[in-house]
Write a protein that holds these residues in place. Structure first.
Motif, PDB file in Angstrom:
ATOM      1  N   ARG A  81       5.634   0.086  -0.828  1.00  0.00           N
ATOM      2  CA  ARG A  81       4.888   1.306  -1.152  1.00  0.00           C
ATOM      3  C   ARG A  81       4.577   1.420  -2.641  1.00  0.00           C
ATOM      4  N   SER A  82       5.127   0.526  -3.451  1.00  0.00           N
ATOM      5  CA  SER A  82       4.916   0.571  -4.898  1.00  0.00           C
ATOM      6  C   SER A  82       4.955  -0.849  -5.447  1.00  0.00           C
ATOM      7  N   LEU A  86      -1.401   1.966  -6.989  1.00  0.00           N
ATOM      8  CA  LEU A  86      -0.027   2.186  -6.551  1.00  0.00           C
ATOM      9  C   LEU A  86       0.610   3.254  -7.442  1.00  0.00           C
ATOM     10  N   PRO A  87       1.683   3.892  -6.993  1.00  0.00           N
ATOM     11  CA  PRO A  87       2.242   5.020  -7.752  1.00  0.00           C
ATOM     12  C   PRO A  87       2.714   4.658  -9.151  1.00  0.00           C
ATOM     13  N   ASP A 124       0.856  -1.186   0.000  1.00  0.00           N
ATOM     14  CA  ASP A 124       0.000   0.000   0.000  1.00  0.00           C
ATOM     15  C   ASP A 124       0.893   1.236   0.000  1.00  0.00           C
ATOM     16  N   ASP A 125       0.553   2.219  -0.824  1.00  0.00           N
ATOM     17  CA  ASP A 125       1.424   3.386  -0.937  1.00  0.00           C
ATOM     18  C   ASP A 125       1.277   4.352   0.230  1.00  0.00           C
ATOM     19  N   ASP A 126       0.248   4.211   1.023  1.00  0.00           N
ATOM     20  CA  ASP A 126       0.045   5.073   2.188  1.00  0.00           C
ATOM     21  C   ASP A 126       0.705   4.431   3.411  1.00  0.00           C
TER      22      ASP A 126
END
Length: 226
Positions: A34-35, A57-58, A8-10
């Motif tokens: 995170r990515s 995701l980013p 999870d990117d958060d």
């Protein structure tokens, strides 16, 4: 232990998911990504059994990550639960086609995640104990993943001892008799029979008749098949 990777990117959401997973017996978190790119690296390094995977995701979507893992030479795709705010049916359909264990829509309560993790843990246990993929085994494995929320709500209402009886039968690769359950839990046979009968009435167990050499049917119990 079921090795779990949280993607999870958060940062705060990922940390909350980690805390939730580690509250469920039988699970441990081996990392947070995170990515999608970071997730790929951690999957190679840590070999997780399960991903808690965010959709957005980013660098690309969680489902794109799954597709890439599946297409990689010699690659394997861990089991995954998609966790997302996406509510469009196409996303749900794609997740199912790619083999998602479940699809949790944000926001959700800890109880919803715990139900799915517990169902997944029991499914893995049953799968490891199965000797062959006969139709009964296949039906049971499918039902354990596809109807955990309904059964979990019913299990939460059970008295502790009855819940233990259900757990013993659900975790067995073979149908069990009342005598088997009584021996496993240290009950008398009539006590085990009473609990088993109630679980059948509640739709959580199925009763099967097995005919031995004496011609008299023996009652054996299996998890309910939906």
């Amino acid at each position: 232990m079921i090795r779990t990777l949280v993607v999870d990117d958060d940062f705060h959401v990922a940390r909350a998911h980690t805390r939730s997973v580690e509250k469920v017996p039988g699970f441990t978190v081996v990392g947070e990504a995170r990515s999608a790119g970071e997730a790929q690296q951690l999957i190679t390094q840590e070999r997780p059994d399960l991903l808690l995977l965010d959709m957005y995701l980013p660098d690309r979507t969680g489902l794109d990550l799954i597709r890439e893992l599946a297409a990689a030479p010699g690659g394997g795709v861990p089991d995954f639960i998609l966790i997302t705010a996406a509510r469009d049916i196409e996303s749900v359909r794609a997740a199912i086609q790619l083999g998602a264990i479940y699809y949790l829509v944000k926001p959700f309560a800890f109880a919803a995640l715990r139900e799915q993790l517990e169902a997944y843990r029991q499914w893995r246990q049953r799968l490891s104990q199965a000797r062959e993929a006969d139709q009964e085994t296949v039906d049971t494995l499918y039902s354990m993943l596809h109807s955990p929320a309904t059964h979990a709500r019913q299990r939460r209402k059970l008295p502790a001892t009855m819940a233990r009886v259900l757990e013993v039968v659900s975790g067995s690769p073979e149908p069990l008799s009342a005598a088997d359950v009584a021996e496993s839990l240290g009950f008398s046979r009539p006590t085990a029979q009473r609990y088993l009968g109630t679980l059948v009435q509640r739709g959580l167990l199925d009763l099967n008749l097995s005919y031995g050499t004496t011609g008299r049917p023996e009652h054996r119990f299996t998890p309910h098949r939906t």
